[in-house]
Scaffold this active site. Structure first.
Site, PDB file in Angstrom:
ATOM      1  N   HIS A 309       0.852  -1.181   0.000  1.00  0.00           N
ATOM      2  CA  HIS A 309       0.000   0.000   0.000  1.00  0.00           C
ATOM      3  C   HIS A 309       0.887   1.229   0.000  1.00  0.00           C
ATOM      4  O   HIS A 309       1.942   1.226   0.621  1.00  0.00           O
ATOM      5  CB  HIS A 309      -0.902   0.013   1.250  1.00  0.00           C
ATOM      6  CG  HIS A 309      -2.054   0.935   1.125  1.00  0.00           C
ATOM      7  ND1 HIS A 309      -1.971   2.269   1.410  1.00  0.00           N
ATOM      8  CD2 HIS A 309      -3.315   0.714   0.708  1.00  0.00           C
ATOM      9  CE1 HIS A 309      -3.145   2.829   1.188  1.00  0.00           C
ATOM     10  NE2 HIS A 309      -3.975   1.914   0.746  1.00  0.00           N
ATOM     11  N   ASP A 366      -7.996  -5.418   0.131  1.00  0.00           N
ATOM     12  CA  ASP A 366      -8.495  -6.271  -0.948  1.00  0.00           C
ATOM     13  C   ASP A 366      -8.096  -7.729  -0.772  1.00  0.00           C
ATOM     14  O   ASP A 366      -8.600  -8.586  -1.493  1.00  0.00           O
ATOM     15  CB  ASP A 366      -7.968  -5.755  -2.300  1.00  0.00           C
ATOM     16  CG  ASP A 366      -8.552  -4.398  -2.623  1.00  0.00           C
ATOM     17  OD1 ASP A 366      -9.766  -4.249  -2.464  1.00  0.00           O
ATOM     18  OD2 ASP A 366      -7.801  -3.493  -3.000  1.00  0.00           O
TER      19      ASP A 366
HETATM   20  N1  CMC Z   1       4.028  -7.616  -4.682  1.00  0.00           N
HETATM   21  C1  CMC Z   1       5.377  -7.641  -4.833  1.00  0.00           C
HETATM   22  N2  CMC Z   1       6.156  -6.546  -4.719  1.00  0.00           N
HETATM   23  C2  CMC Z   1       5.564  -5.395  -4.440  1.00  0.00           C
HETATM   24  C3  CMC Z   1       4.166  -5.286  -4.259  1.00  0.00           C
HETATM   25  C4  CMC Z   1       3.392  -6.462  -4.381  1.00  0.00           C
HETATM   26  N3  CMC Z   1       2.072  -6.428  -4.216  1.00  0.00           N
HETATM   27  N4  CMC Z   1       3.830  -4.009  -3.983  1.00  0.00           N
HETATM   28  C5  CMC Z   1       4.971  -3.327  -3.992  1.00  0.00           C
HETATM   29  N5  CMC Z   1       6.029  -4.152  -4.267  1.00  0.00           N
HETATM   30  C6  CMC Z   1       7.459  -3.783  -4.310  1.00  0.00           C
HETATM   31  C7  CMC Z   1       7.786  -3.031  -5.589  1.00  0.00           C
HETATM   32  O1  CMC Z   1       8.180  -3.912  -6.620  1.00  0.00           O
HETATM   33  C8  CMC Z   1       8.897  -2.130  -5.120  1.00  0.00           C
HETATM   34  O2  CMC Z   1      10.060  -2.912  -5.013  1.00  0.00           O
HETATM   35  P1  CMC Z   1      11.521  -2.253  -5.334  1.00  0.00           P
HETATM   36  O3  CMC Z   1      11.711  -1.225  -4.253  1.00  0.00           O
HETATM   37  O4  CMC Z   1      12.483  -3.391  -5.267  1.00  0.00           O
HETATM   38  O5  CMC Z   1      11.408  -1.652  -6.703  1.00  0.00           O
HETATM   39  C9  CMC Z   1       8.478  -1.741  -3.693  1.00  0.00           C
HETATM   40  O6  CMC Z   1       7.683  -2.853  -3.236  1.00  0.00           O
HETATM   41  C10 CMC Z   1       7.661  -0.456  -3.617  1.00  0.00           C
HETATM   42  O7  CMC Z   1       6.567  -0.586  -4.506  1.00  0.00           O
HETATM   43  P2  CMC Z   1       5.893   0.610  -5.311  1.00  0.00           P
HETATM   44  O8  CMC Z   1       5.234   0.064  -6.527  1.00  0.00           O
HETATM   45  O9  CMC Z   1       6.898   1.707  -5.478  1.00  0.00           O
HETATM   46  O10 CMC Z   1       4.798   1.074  -4.265  1.00  0.00           O
HETATM   47  P3  CMC Z   1       3.582   2.039  -4.570  1.00  0.00           P
HETATM   48  O11 CMC Z   1       3.335   2.764  -3.311  1.00  0.00           O
HETATM   49  O12 CMC Z   1       3.830   2.835  -5.798  1.00  0.00           O
HETATM   50  O13 CMC Z   1       2.382   1.030  -4.901  1.00  0.00           O
HETATM   51  C11 CMC Z   1       0.546  -0.423  -4.662  1.00  0.00           C
HETATM   52  C12 CMC Z   1       1.386   0.687  -4.006  1.00  0.00           C
HETATM   53  C13 CMC Z   1      -0.670  -0.689  -3.786  1.00  0.00           C
HETATM   54  C14 CMC Z   1       0.072   0.047  -6.040  1.00  0.00           C
HETATM   55  C15 CMC Z   1       1.429  -1.689  -4.793  1.00  0.00           C
HETATM   56  O14 CMC Z   1       1.839  -2.134  -3.515  1.00  0.00           O
HETATM   57  C16 CMC Z   1       0.703  -2.810  -5.542  1.00  0.00           C
HETATM   58  O15 CMC Z   1       0.766  -2.863  -6.775  1.00  0.00           O
HETATM   59  N6  CMC Z   1       0.035  -3.749  -4.793  1.00  0.00           N
HETATM   60  C17 CMC Z   1      -0.758  -4.776  -5.447  1.00  0.00           C
HETATM   61  C18 CMC Z   1      -2.094  -4.218  -5.912  1.00  0.00           C
HETATM   62  C19 CMC Z   1      -3.048  -3.969  -4.740  1.00  0.00           C
HETATM   63  O16 CMC Z   1      -3.199  -4.817  -3.874  1.00  0.00           O
HETATM   64  N7  CMC Z   1      -3.709  -2.802  -4.769  1.00  0.00           N
HETATM   65  C20 CMC Z   1      -4.705  -2.432  -3.754  1.00  0.00           C
HETATM   66  C21 CMC Z   1      -4.236  -1.329  -2.877  1.00  0.00           C
HETATM   67  S1  CMC Z   1      -5.245  -1.105  -1.414  1.00  0.00           S
HETATM   68  C22 CMC Z   1      -6.803  -0.680  -1.923  1.00  0.00           C
HETATM   69  C23 CMC Z   1      -6.882   0.445  -2.870  1.00  0.00           C
HETATM   70  O17 CMC Z   1      -6.164   1.446  -2.813  1.00  0.00           O
HETATM   71  O18 CMC Z   1      -7.747   0.363  -3.729  1.00  0.00           O
END
Ligand code: CMC
Length: 429
Positions: A309, A366
């Site tokens: 998140h 989720d």
């Molecule tokens: N699985 C594996 N690795 C992950 C995940 C994941 N679900 N989420 C983040 N990472 C890693 C990412 O690859 C990165 O690694 P590195 O530093 O080595 O490059 C690090 O963690 C930081 O990730 P980010 O993409 O920069 O984080 P963000 O804040 O931009 O993204 C997020 C947040 C929610 C989009 C992301 O965690 C994600 O894609 N999660 C899966 C989708 C999900 O469950 N979404 C629902 C969010 S909660 C409800 C809502 O908001 O609707």
């Protein structure tokens, strides 16, 4: 809001004083509104990870501690003690309703449940396999055409009609969802029953047939109401920011929430509840216990959906509540869903794995909501629609906050241009 202390920014040997803003919970920000005018500099924050886009009184999150509060009330207390509709009223109007206020709010929602019969034919215009989120967004905007006196794009006038517009939207988002389902299933639509509470009425509209009334198990009603309540607001997430962005240009409430639905649809946001169940099914079908999937996620080949998140760097408090609710509802329904076991194993494995620990990746809302929705019998392509029904009060509260603020400005970020410098125009042969 404290604006007395100042931060000093040094740029090319010149110093600039930036007022410091301190929020109720001691959140700190530099106010950079005058920075470009004074220095020529803008700030760069792709994805807004470090930008407070507004000041708001609605919802508070402390992502490090895993705290979520609506209007100051802890989500755990609200989940235990009130219904989705009470939470909706709290979010929009700022206070927990008295029994009389709640009664009035419930009645206004009930009285606005019916969709104008002319709207029926719009449903028939969509191809049979249209995604329910596309239909929902289009239909919410269409509603604004039927209630044009509430959707004038004249802020004062739209605000004067806000109470009734909010009742229409909270009520009809649910009717549209049920109508979409019955149209796609080829069933006749069953009208709402005035004596049923909000969530039970939704299940009735979804699953009853003219000669076969659906009786929802109280445990199912409770679990679904809880899901709606837990989704009701979540401060400046992607869809709420979209609603505020659209509202900032002066657009009416119907148009603004229709845009919110589009923003919610994506798999990184509300679409994640669908993606989680698809992921769990894929793991189950491949015979993996989740271990291979986790390894692939660590290599960047896929994402563990329902994990991570932008704001929570701790357990999402909503996931905690829903994890317990999932166990309860499955046991009441006597369902032994193997996906819940896989989810538990994935959670355990991820929470003890360095990759996830070092990145502070925890289950989010989720991760378990999809399992409950599946157990209740909600079809997969409707999961994000359920999220939208829940999020509607939050979108309305945020629209209202923008519209009521005489100082609110159109949201218009800057950019750093990386394209071509000015070029001589030469026509290509
Ligand atoms: N699985 C594996 N690795 C992950 C995940 C994941 N679900 N989420 C983040 N990472 C890693 C990412 O690859 C990165 O690694 P590195 O530093 O080595 O490059 C690090 O963690 C930081 O990730 P980010 O993409 O920069 O984080 P963000 O804040 O931009 O993204 C997020 C947040 C929610 C989009 C992301 O965690 C994600 O894609 N999660 C899966 C989708 C999900 O469950 N979404 C629902 C969010 S909660 C409800 C809502 O908001 O609707």
């Amino acid at each position: 809001m404290e604006l007395e202390k100042k931060a000093i920014l040094k740029l090319e040997s010149k110093e600039y004083e930036l007022p410091i803003m301190i929020g109720t919970e001691n959140e700190r920000a530099f106010d950079i509104r005058s920075l470009r005018k004074l220095s020529g500099y803008v700030t760069f924050d792709d994805g807004y990870g470090n930008t407070a886009a507004c000041a708001s009184k609605i919802t508070y999150i402390d992502g490090e501690k895993g705290i979520l509060r609506y209007r100051g009330y802890a989500i755990e207390d609200l989940a235990k003690n009130i219904s989705f509709l009470e939470a909706a009223r709290l979010l929009i109007y700022g206070e927990l309703p008295t029994p009389e206020e709640l009664h009035e709010f419930r009645n206004s929602i009930l009285n606005n449940v019916k969709i104008h019969t002319n709207v029926d034919h719009h449903f028939k215009g969509f191809p049979a396999n249209s995604h329910p989120m596309a239909i929902l967004s289009a239909m919410l905007n269409t509603l604004g055409c039927y209630y044009s006196e509430m959707a004038t794009n004249d802020r004062q006038s739209d605000l004067e009609h806000l109470d009734v517009a909010a009742a229409h939207l909270i009520s009809k988002v649910r009717t549209i969802a049920a109508m979409t389902y019955s149209t796609q299933e080829g069933h006749p639509f069953v009208y709402p029953k005035p004596d049923l509470p909000y969530t039970e009425n939704f299940l009735h509209m979804m699953f009853s047939e003219p000669y076969n009334e659906f009786k929802a198990d109280p445990a199912v009603v409770k679990a679904l109401d809880l899901i709606l309540l837990l989704h009701a607001d979540h401060e400046q997430n992607c869809s709420t920011s979209t609603v505020r962005m659209v509202a900032s240009g002066g657009a009416n409430l119907f148009a603004s929430v229709a845009a919110g639905v589009c923003a919610l649809w994506g798999p990184l946001h509300g679409g994640a509840n669908m993606a989680v169940v698809k992921m769990l099914e894929q793991i189950h079908e491949s015979g993996d216990d989740g271990g291979n999937f986790i390894e692939d996620a660590k290599k960047g080949k896929c994402r563990l959906m329902g994990f991570g998140h932008r704001v929570y760097k701790n357990y999402d408090p909503r996931a905690k509540i829903l994890g317990e609710a999932a166990e309860k509802v499955l046991s009441v329904l006597n369902k032994n869903d193997p996906l819940l076991n896989i989810a538990r194993k994935l959670e355990e494995a991820a929470l003890s794995d360095d990759y996830f620990i070092s990145r502070k990746l925890y289950p989010n809302v989720d991760f378990y909501s999809g399992i409950i929705l599946k157990a209740i019998g909600i079809p997969l392509n409707m999961f994000t629609v359920l999220f939208a029904i829940g999020r509607m009060p939050g979108w309305i509260a945020n629209w209202k906050e923008i519209a009521e603020n005489p100082e609110s400005r159109i949201q218009r970020p800057r950019q750093i241009f990386e394209g071509h410098k000015s070029r001589e125009f030469i026509q290509k042969d």
